[in-house]
Write a protein that holds these residues in place. Sequence first.
Motif, mmCIF file in Angstrom:
data_model
loop_
_atom_site.group_PDB
_atom_site.id
_atom_site.type_symbol
_atom_site.label_atom_id
_atom_site.label_comp_id
_atom_site.label_asym_id
_atom_site.label_seq_id
_atom_site.Cartn_x
_atom_site.Cartn_y
_atom_site.Cartn_z
ATOM 1 N N ILE A 112 35.920 14.314 6.233
ATOM 2 C CA ILE A 112 35.490 15.510 5.490
ATOM 3 C C ILE A 112 35.309 16.682 6.450
ATOM 4 O O ILE A 112 35.782 17.799 6.221
ATOM 5 C CB ILE A 112 34.181 15.218 4.709
ATOM 6 C CG1 ILE A 112 34.446 14.160 3.648
ATOM 7 C CG2 ILE A 112 33.623 16.483 4.074
ATOM 8 C CD1 ILE A 112 33.218 13.654 2.931
ATOM 9 N N THR A 117 38.706 17.926 7.679
ATOM 10 C CA THR A 117 39.462 18.598 6.622
ATOM 11 C C THR A 117 38.880 19.986 6.354
ATOM 12 O O THR A 117 39.622 20.962 6.225
ATOM 13 C CB THR A 117 39.446 17.746 5.332
ATOM 14 O OG1 THR A 117 39.869 16.444 5.679
ATOM 15 C CG2 THR A 117 40.360 18.310 4.286
ATOM 16 N N ASN A 159 41.016 23.420 6.938
ATOM 17 C CA ASN A 159 41.325 24.265 5.786
ATOM 18 C C ASN A 159 40.536 25.561 5.737
ATOM 19 O O ASN A 159 41.056 26.592 5.318
ATOM 20 C CB ASN A 159 41.097 23.473 4.497
ATOM 21 C CG ASN A 159 42.198 22.462 4.300
ATOM 22 O OD1 ASN A 159 43.342 22.819 4.064
ATOM 23 N ND2 ASN A 159 41.880 21.194 4.461
ATOM 24 N N ARG A 165 48.416 23.619 11.053
ATOM 25 C CA ARG A 165 47.865 22.461 10.344
ATOM 26 C C ARG A 165 48.276 21.152 11.028
ATOM 27 O O ARG A 165 47.471 20.266 11.253
ATOM 28 C CB ARG A 165 48.357 22.450 8.896
ATOM 29 C CG ARG A 165 47.623 23.430 8.020
ATOM 30 C CD ARG A 165 48.212 23.468 6.630
ATOM 31 N NE ARG A 165 47.439 24.343 5.786
ATOM 32 C CZ ARG A 165 46.312 24.001 5.172
ATOM 33 N NH1 ARG A 165 45.863 22.780 5.314
ATOM 34 N NH2 ARG A 165 45.638 24.857 4.436
ATOM 35 N N SER A 198 45.730 18.654 12.966
ATOM 36 C CA SER A 198 45.608 17.301 12.412
ATOM 37 C C SER A 198 45.918 16.277 13.489
ATOM 38 O O SER A 198 45.211 15.278 13.635
ATOM 39 C CB SER A 198 46.576 17.085 11.249
ATOM 40 O OG SER A 198 46.434 18.079 10.307
ATOM 41 N N LEU A 243 45.210 9.659 5.058
ATOM 42 C CA LEU A 243 44.427 10.640 4.301
ATOM 43 C C LEU A 243 44.361 11.978 5.034
ATOM 44 O O LEU A 243 44.522 13.041 4.430
ATOM 45 C CB LEU A 243 43.010 10.106 4.047
ATOM 46 C CG LEU A 243 42.916 8.919 3.097
ATOM 47 C CD1 LEU A 243 41.487 8.442 2.973
ATOM 48 C CD2 LEU A 243 43.449 9.305 1.723
ATOM 49 N N ILE A 255 47.725 13.712 4.621
ATOM 50 C CA ILE A 255 47.988 14.217 3.260
ATOM 51 C C ILE A 255 47.090 15.409 2.937
ATOM 52 O O ILE A 255 47.541 16.411 2.399
ATOM 53 C CB ILE A 255 47.812 13.084 2.227
ATOM 54 C CG1 ILE A 255 48.915 12.042 2.440
ATOM 55 C CG2 ILE A 255 47.858 13.618 0.806
ATOM 56 C CD1 ILE A 255 48.675 10.742 1.742
ATOM 57 N N PHE A 256 45.818 15.342 3.311
ATOM 58 C CA PHE A 256 44.896 16.428 2.974
ATOM 59 C C PHE A 256 45.151 17.691 3.787
ATOM 60 O O PHE A 256 44.845 18.791 3.349
ATOM 61 C CB PHE A 256 43.440 16.004 3.187
ATOM 62 C CG PHE A 256 42.958 15.002 2.180
ATOM 63 C CD1 PHE A 256 43.499 14.983 0.902
ATOM 64 C CD2 PHE A 256 41.972 14.077 2.501
ATOM 65 C CE1 PHE A 256 43.067 14.057 -0.041
ATOM 66 C CE2 PHE A 256 41.539 13.152 1.573
ATOM 67 C CZ PHE A 256 42.092 13.143 0.306
ATOM 68 N N ASN A 257 45.652 17.523 4.995
ATOM 69 C CA ASN A 257 45.723 18.696 5.873
ATOM 70 C C ASN A 257 47.114 19.246 6.124
ATOM 71 O O ASN A 257 47.254 20.437 6.354
ATOM 72 C CB ASN A 257 45.027 18.400 7.199
ATOM 73 C CG ASN A 257 43.554 18.181 6.984
ATOM 74 O OD1 ASN A 257 42.867 19.065 6.505
ATOM 75 N ND2 ASN A 257 43.081 16.997 7.284
ATOM 76 N N ARG A 309 49.637 18.967 3.936
ATOM 77 C CA ARG A 309 49.715 19.583 2.607
ATOM 78 C C ARG A 309 51.059 20.170 2.173
ATOM 79 O O ARG A 309 51.124 20.928 1.251
ATOM 80 C CB ARG A 309 48.653 20.686 2.490
ATOM 81 C CG ARG A 309 47.471 20.250 1.712
ATOM 82 C CD ARG A 309 46.804 21.310 0.960
ATOM 83 N NE ARG A 309 46.902 22.646 1.444
ATOM 84 C CZ ARG A 309 45.996 23.569 1.243
ATOM 85 N NH1 ARG A 309 44.914 23.259 0.599
ATOM 86 N NH2 ARG A 309 46.157 24.800 1.671
#
Lengths: 333, 335
Positions: A30, A33, A37, A142, A146, A206, A209-211, A213
């Motif tokens: 969390i 991310t 973001n 990104r 990451s 995860l 995929i979340f970062n 994007r």
Amino acid sequence: MQKSFCSLLKKDLQMMISGKFFLLALGSLILYTLFINLGYVNFMKAPGYGVYMYVPQGVSYPEVFSDKIEVVQSEQELYDCLSEDTNGIGIMYKGKEPEFVLYYGSNTIDNHRIAYAQSLLKEKEFEDPIVVGKNTTEEKQRKEMSCELLFIEIIAVGFLGIASILFKEKQMGVMRVYGITPAPKAFFILSKLLVFLISDLIFAALLTIFNVRSSEAFHILPRVLLQTGILSLIMALIGMCCSLLLKDFKQFSLAYLVVALFISAPVFLSANTSAQNSWIKWHPFYHLYMGMKNAFFDFQSEGIVYFLLCLCSIFLLFWFVKMAFMRELSKEG
Amino acid sequence: MGGIFYQLKAVRKDKMCIMSFFLPVVLAILLTAIGGVDLSSLEEVNFAVCKQDFTPEDIEWLKTYGIVHIYETEDDVIAKINDPATNILGVQKTGNSIKVLVSGDELELFKEIASSLPAIYDQRGDTNDIEVEVLPQPNFIANYKYVFIAVILIIAMFMGCVFNAMNMVSEKEEGVVFINEILPMTKKQYMLQKIFIGFIFGCLSSILTVCFSLRLALKYIPVMLLLIVLSAFISALVGMLIGKLADGILIGITYVKISMIIFIAVPLISYLLHLGETTVGKLCYLIPSTATFEGIMGMVNGNTTEVEKSIVIMTLHSILWFVLFLTIERKKENS
């Protein structure tokens, strides 16, 4: 045999849950991310040079110039603009010819800034450069962040996690119990490796995929997971090695400090800037980091030698951990 | 007094604790040592060219604007441009003009340099007699260095937090906490001893770090000491709170990690983005390390108002954190 391995696996999973390892991983996910973001992507910006011009009244100057030049009303205002934007260039018309004012950067950068201001003054047309890559600035940022955070997470937190579990087991006397069970000794190591590997792979997937994007996230995922797997196995084995050889968790923290600070810092410096040290090629973590970075950027593949070396080092470390484990068991009686 | 003696004895035997207090000092020495290294090549622009495209004169011309890397084939050049580690710009020659290749992921500044290069190449004959006034600038690395030093100082000042938190968590894990319950020692005495140890070592570590890394004006030395004392006090309190909340070594590490990130990142972002006078910038002062950071930068730049402001804010923080700590303590006792 299969049953004993499954029960070992279950026990390790429970140890991780009770040690709040998953909570730590979720918290990190969390935090990272949110940082990527909301923070990194918005703050990392380097605008082009500002060009400021002052022409005293009555002095003739070219009427036509690029609209990128900002006209200021006094000499003082020009100096004020420059002190705020130290990359900027000032143009001052004292006589017929312009005088360029700028803060010293480096010789070549200064040459370029002067030539840049001159071309704006002559209203030269700039042409868009030819794009040969496939990432935009934001995509690169990104992927870059990451990759760095995933690397830090695995070498720092994964390393710490396996140690905390092993020390707890040592304390609880699990080792002693294990010494008298009929299950093969390698299972003890394998079950831990597997649990950490799976949790690292889920974390990596995860985070990507979340970062990352973009639609590319799923395209790069297999390579990222492969590199994560290699790094996770190596770090888990090194972590096990250290925690079997060292007396307690505090001593282990010393080893951890060395890993986190003095090993990863030069890797990041060399991999992210053009400051290249020739010795960095001998740093094994540099290659692992570059492998990860190339996977994120879908850049050139590492070649068979890299994977063979990784495989060899994993086997070697496994053998070493097994020896240390046997030593520990014989010590425990 | 005897209790503090035993606490000190425990610290002496704890290598990890001594190491963590000396870590910022080692970092400060390293930073002072590498301060002399020329990192200016990081600021240069890098160009990649294909060997057969350019004449030696063209390469000389390009070298006046950056570092030129020469490659054998076009593919090598493109591979280098796409290398994510660098911001290298590719230059191609077509007839009497040049074209610039970029990977498209560069920061705005590099894109601007790339688009201006062909125009600059066209005007290469006209740059002979121009007047230039170059203003001296404290170099970029010197500015960065002070930011690094301020960050290291924050780490040093807030080491007391790490120490207290880890110490209390390991006492919980090892069962020492139960022994403490039956010792003839009041809760207050125990708390004071713990705060004292984290506080004293945080102060010592910071003072040593300052000695190795900063040359301050004489008038700022007492102020710096005051800032160190206030920061170390707050950090010892934060450490105690973490130690109370966390019930395992891993969860303790998580809390310490999150608070260290907040303590370092908030002042750094606020400073680098010049958020100072905005609402967000003012909100950043809710984190005590922001005032410490601004105070240190104020001392380095000779800005006395900033230093006074940070001392006032830190005093307020100390009172607030102490009240918060006492309230939590009382609530726990009552429950």
